[in-house]
Write a protein that holds these residues in place. Sequence first.
Motif, PDB file in Angstrom:
ATOM      1  N   ASP A 122      26.219   0.779  58.585  1.00 55.93           N
ATOM      2  CA  ASP A 122      25.713   0.989  59.874  1.00 55.93           C
ATOM      3  C   ASP A 122      24.208   0.309  60.081  1.00 55.93           C
ATOM      4  O   ASP A 122      23.336   1.166  60.251  1.00 55.93           O
ATOM      5  CB  ASP A 122      25.761   2.625  60.311  1.00 55.93           C
ATOM      6  N   ALA A 169      22.186   1.829  62.827  1.00 61.32           N
ATOM      7  CA  ALA A 169      21.774   2.941  63.285  1.00 61.32           C
ATOM      8  C   ALA A 169      20.179   3.263  63.104  1.00 61.32           C
ATOM      9  O   ALA A 169      19.493   2.581  62.264  1.00 61.32           O
ATOM     10  CB  ALA A 169      22.491   3.786  62.210  1.00 61.32           C
ATOM     11  N   HIS A 210      25.852   7.293  64.212  1.00 68.79           N
ATOM     12  CA  HIS A 210      26.514   6.417  63.324  1.00 68.79           C
ATOM     13  C   HIS A 210      27.784   7.098  62.553  1.00 68.79           C
ATOM     14  O   HIS A 210      28.764   6.448  62.313  1.00 68.79           O
ATOM     15  CB  HIS A 210      25.705   5.973  62.409  1.00 68.79           C
ATOM     16  N   THR A 221      29.814   4.790  67.655  1.00 66.31           N
ATOM     17  CA  THR A 221      28.465   4.980  67.421  1.00 66.31           C
ATOM     18  C   THR A 221      27.736   5.058  68.915  1.00 66.31           C
ATOM     19  O   THR A 221      26.811   4.187  68.959  1.00 66.31           O
ATOM     20  CB  THR A 221      27.809   3.872  66.407  1.00 66.31           C
TER      21      THR A 221
END
Length: 703
Positions: A278, A281, A319, A324
Amino acid sequence: MKRTPSVLVVAIGLVHSIALASDDTNQTAEQIAPILSAKQKSIEVITTTASRIEASTGSIPLALSVVGADALARKNAVHVEQALQLVAGANIHRGNGQEYLPSLRSPVLSGAGACGGLLTLEDGIPLRSSGFCNINELFESHTEQATRIEVLKGPGSPLYGSNAIHGVINVVTPDTTYSHFKAGLDLGSYGYKRTKLSTGTEFDNQGLGLAVTLTDDTGFRDDESVEQHKVSLRHRYDGQVYSVKSGLTYTNLDQQTAGFIEGFEAYKDEGTSQQNFDPDAFRQASALRAWSQINWTRGETTFSITPYVRNQDMTFFKHFLPGTPLEENNQTGVGILSLMHAEVNDNWQLEFGVDTDVTQGEFLQYQSNETEGSAFLKATVPTGKHYDYDVTQYSFASFLMSKWQYRGWRLELGGRLENVTYDYNNNMLVGRTKDNGEACGFGGCRYSRPESRKNDFSGFSPSFSLAYQIDQSHQVYTNVSKGYRVPQTAELYQLQRQQTVAELEEETVRSIEIGAKGYLSKGSYLLSFYKMNKANTIYRDSDFFTVSNGKTKHSGVELELDWQLTDSLTMRFAGAHSKHTYDADQYSGGQNINGNEIDTAPRNVATLGLDWQTTNSVSFGTSLRTVSRYFTDPENQHSYEGHNVVDAYAHWQFNPNLDVRLIIRNAFDARYAERADYTSFTGDRYFPGLPRRVTLTINYKAW
């Protein structure tokens, strides 16, 4: 699956003892001090979490653990989770960066409103209003400069209302208003750097102080980092009629976040543990709190009033959710804490107080990119706004405590009555459509927005405590109490699927605790047994409705022990054996989980250590933190095997002004998970534990 209780794992290492708070009937601080001095202890006699003013004798301390200044210095925690390892019954699961999930006499708390099960304070001021808690909110306190962290376990005091179900964590910042200068520098593995500064000055009957912490950590995983800045200001005025203590804390966090890694035991693979799936994020958060406590005495009565203001802003990518989405939230509030303490006679005291709080919060969740995954997820999790609302919370509470003592006996009876009102205003379309009114496929969108409305909640928390002072060194006690928490705004107004309104009740817990504490010829101890039953527990059921008809059971035994093995060798232990189970019909994954163990609730968590003072200026230590196996899903079909992690340290005091500390964390480079989890969408997922790393600390003080 049924398992028999196992013995707490014995660990050896650096853990400073939990300083036991003492507020005994026949044992004053002056009487205790010579005993502790003779034993070469650093146990602090403090009750600020049990009482709001120094003149008060406070509540019977029950299972009040204090991580004192020496313990915090030895641990030199990079994350608050490391400091709270020193408290029996605490099991904080560290996420990435400064994130975490809390646990105190409970399973690890997760979910939209789970943070409501634990009340967090700084200098006695709640970090957040009771309806706007955040699961990671302790990073908004100045733990790095704390002079101590006080942990009251269980719903043991009428001083605290909503959210103090499993306990209270109070971060006490140092009184920097006396003339001093201190500076510290930390340099560590993976680009970790931290600078600390503390200074103060006195003039006439006043003082001013400043504490600053600057942290920069690039982390060991790809595309992760933490930049954090914290500032605390203090002012003190000592007048003949009244005294005033004031404080301000500002924190700022800029974090690039690494998410879960997926796959069974993926944390054991070095390459996978370092990856960040991720990379976009992040979390940006700031918090400001200011307060001023005014104390004055008239005759046998002491008064205290503490007005405060708070503001928080946070933006972060979720996330851990499909698509997301981005969340933006902020809260601004004001409040007053008050207390009147009256000495009716030599044996009887009364305390009465009124607390008020008004907070306005705003919440926005939206998604810019198309959802990845199955056709169902793509159709039901749309781009655009998911939620957009604001809520004003009004809280009013009053409490009364009566304290009676005679010879070695002490009895306390009290209660708190609290009312919380939410005025909720929805700023977008009602229902589960897209933000433009279009319907989602597969029956509708994931997120549902209720109509504007008001919600009103009330809670009463009585408490009965009885203690007996056996002699100068030993005390036994019992406590019967009830705690509660009001539903969080996130639980009421962030609905899903077909739910259009959440008719939730206050979550309650009934607790009974017995214990013993005291001092031995070569040490100190705190032993406690507890049993708690929670009702109206709030959860998301198999239809994705937020409901409050759950029940759970919690029981355990906790021991904190500080033992002087020899003149130079000290053993320190903090451990708990507990069991947390579902206690009502509740369905998850198509199964009734009534009687199952709650997921992420290890039976045994312990830290046991050795400190070796080789000379007056040199010391060494090592510690082992052990966490036993636990289930990672409510169905009890998946589990994490647990782990053992060893730390070591060396400390050199070169002169009264300069000292150096070297800490090796995870000294044997164990492959473990800070947090293990299982979902039907992803399977097993983990936050990997950090590999072996070294931190060098240099501290200097001018006077």
